[in-house]
Design a protein around this motif. Structure first.
Motif, PDB file in Angstrom:
ATOM      1  N   ARG B  12      45.352  59.598  13.797  1.00  0.00           N
ATOM      2  CA  ARG B  12      45.831  60.224  15.044  1.00  0.00           C
ATOM      3  C   ARG B  12      45.997  59.165  16.139  1.00  0.00           C
ATOM      4  NH1 ARG B  12      42.903  61.206  19.152  1.00  0.00           N
ATOM      5  NH2 ARG B  12      40.942  61.198  17.998  1.00  0.00           N
ATOM      6  N   GLU B  13      45.010  58.279  16.227  1.00  0.00           N
ATOM      7  CA  GLU B  13      45.088  57.226  17.252  1.00  0.00           C
ATOM      8  C   GLU B  13      46.232  56.260  16.973  1.00  0.00           C
ATOM      9  OE1 GLU B  13      40.643  56.768  19.146  1.00  0.00           O
ATOM     10  OE2 GLU B  13      41.366  55.237  17.757  1.00  0.00           O
ATOM     11  N   ALA B  14      46.402  55.885  15.701  1.00  0.00           N
ATOM     12  CA  ALA B  14      47.461  54.938  15.354  1.00  0.00           C
ATOM     13  C   ALA B  14      48.840  55.517  15.646  1.00  0.00           C
ATOM     14  CB  ALA B  14      47.345  54.555  13.877  1.00  0.00           C
ATOM     15  N   LEU B  15      48.992  56.827  15.422  1.00  0.00           N
ATOM     16  CA  LEU B  15      50.297  57.461  15.614  1.00  0.00           C
ATOM     17  C   LEU B  15      50.527  57.874  17.058  1.00  0.00           C
ATOM     18  CD1 LEU B  15      50.424  59.711  12.415  1.00  0.00           C
ATOM     19  CD2 LEU B  15      51.391  57.428  12.762  1.00  0.00           C
ATOM     20  N   GLY B  16      49.440  57.960  17.826  1.00  0.00           N
ATOM     21  CA  GLY B  16      49.575  58.360  19.224  1.00  0.00           C
ATOM     22  C   GLY B  16      49.851  59.832  19.413  1.00  0.00           C
ATOM     23  N   THR B  17      49.628  60.629  18.368  1.00  0.00           N
ATOM     24  CA  THR B  17      49.817  62.077  18.474  1.00  0.00           C
ATOM     25  C   THR B  17      48.919  62.792  17.471  1.00  0.00           C
ATOM     26  OG1 THR B  17      51.425  63.880  18.409  1.00  0.00           O
ATOM     27  CG2 THR B  17      51.712  62.143  16.795  1.00  0.00           C
ATOM     28  N   GLY B  18      48.521  64.016  17.819  1.00  0.00           N
ATOM     29  CA  GLY B  18      47.651  64.783  16.928  1.00  0.00           C
ATOM     30  C   GLY B  18      48.382  65.857  16.162  1.00  0.00           C
ATOM     31  N   SER B  19      49.594  66.208  16.611  1.00  0.00           N
ATOM     32  CA  SER B  19      50.312  67.276  15.895  1.00  0.00           C
ATOM     33  C   SER B  19      51.784  67.276  16.275  1.00  0.00           C
ATOM     34  CB  SER B  19      49.707  68.641  16.227  1.00  0.00           C
ATOM     35  OG  SER B  19      50.030  69.007  17.558  1.00  0.00           O
ATOM     36  N   GLU B  20      52.579  67.824  15.386  1.00  0.00           N
ATOM     37  CA  GLU B  20      53.977  68.078  15.702  1.00  0.00           C
ATOM     38  C   GLU B  20      54.508  69.177  14.801  1.00  0.00           C
ATOM     39  OE1 GLU B  20      57.280  65.438  14.135  1.00  0.00           O
ATOM     40  OE2 GLU B  20      55.625  64.009  14.130  1.00  0.00           O
ATOM     41  N   SER B  21      55.516  69.851  15.298  1.00  0.00           N
ATOM     42  CA  SER B  21      56.204  70.857  14.498  1.00  0.00           C
ATOM     43  C   SER B  21      57.482  70.186  14.000  1.00  0.00           C
ATOM     44  CB  SER B  21      56.526  72.069  15.367  1.00  0.00           C
ATOM     45  OG  SER B  21      57.171  73.041  14.588  1.00  0.00           O
ATOM     46  N   LEU B  22      57.734  70.314  12.704  1.00  0.00           N
ATOM     47  CA  LEU B  22      58.809  69.535  12.100  1.00  0.00           C
ATOM     48  C   LEU B  22      59.700  70.420  11.228  1.00  0.00           C
ATOM     49  CD1 LEU B  22      59.734  66.532  11.774  1.00  0.00           C
ATOM     50  CD2 LEU B  22      58.302  66.444   9.733  1.00  0.00           C
TER      51      LEU B  22
END
Lengths: 160, 84
Positions: B12-22
């Motif tokens: 989560r930290e590496a990606l800079g986000t915890g969730s997304e709708s795709l």
């Protein structure tokens, strides 16, 4: 309530007492309390920058509770248990703080000891929690340990 | 089909986000296909391909990369767990 994931501390004595309160058929309660250690410096030599000043526990709300419940259900299938209580804290914790509590009530100590250890071993490898340590050198995520996988794996050999 | 994707801990930290709708393009049928699609975005998403022992949960159950996807699924990627 069997399983709790919470920021608040817990009273291990009160939780143990609650497992046998009002009943006279419980012969044994085995319990485990896990604590935050500050002594990581010992593992990496005398480098005091590695000392743990605090730890933050992250979890997967929803899945974590389900995973813990499934572990308890599996333990109940393996041993004759009269009660089980699992508490895992999340958020920022300081050295010496309680992290996790497992207690198991049974007629006899053998089942209580075994089930308590089984639940901890499975919790460490199957329940989605992650620890991040704060040290003088910065934050670092704790790596999973192969010894934890080995500890959980021995319950699958039929020796449980 | 649309899926909800979650990331935890160091990932989560590496990606800079915890969730997304795709919204998935056609041809993405498994969680492994979803992982490859995300990793192909380049940095920092290639962390999904390089994270050691990446774990995947589908609708809050641990699965392998060959698990099939359907619309509305919740897929979580995370490193090996370290609780207790």
């Amino acid at each position: 309530m069997t399983v709790s994931v919470q920021e608040a501390d817990f009273d291990a004595g009160a939780e143990i007492a609650a497992l046998s309160a009002g009943r006279d058929d419980v012969g044994a309660v085995a319990s485990f309390v896990g604590l935050v250690r500050a002594d990581k410096a010992a593992r990496v030599g005398a480098d005091h920058t590695a000392a743990v000043q605090a730890m933050t526990l992250e979890h997967y709300p929803g899945m974590t509770e389900k995973a813990l419940q499934e572990i308890v259900t599996e333990a109940r299938g393996r041993w004759e248990l009269q009660g089980v209580r699992v508490i895992h804290r999340v958020g920022r914790l300081l050295p010496g703080a309680r992290i996790v509590f497992v207690a198991v009530a049974s007629s006899h100590r053998g089942d209580a000891f075994a089930a308590c250890e089984f639940i901890m071993d499975y919790l460490k490898t199957r329940a989605p929690f992650w620890k991040k340590e704060e040290t003088p050198a910065g934050g670092r995520w704790v790596d999973a340990r192969e010894s934890d996988d080995a500890a959980a794996g021995r319950w699958q050999s039929g020796a449980g | 089909m649309t899926v909800k994707v979650l990331f935890f801990a160091g990932l989560r930290e590496a990606l800079g986000t915890g969730s997304e709708s795709l919204a998935l393009p056609g041809g993405i049928a498994t969680v492994g296909g979803l992982r490859d699609l995300l990793a192909a975005r380049g940095e920092p998403w290639s962390a999904l391909a390089t994270t050691k022992n990446l774990r995947v949960a589908l609708n809050q159950q641990m699965v392998g990369l060959d698990a099939p996807l359907k619309g509305g699924d919740e897929v979580a990627f995370f490193p090996p767990v370290t609780g207790g």
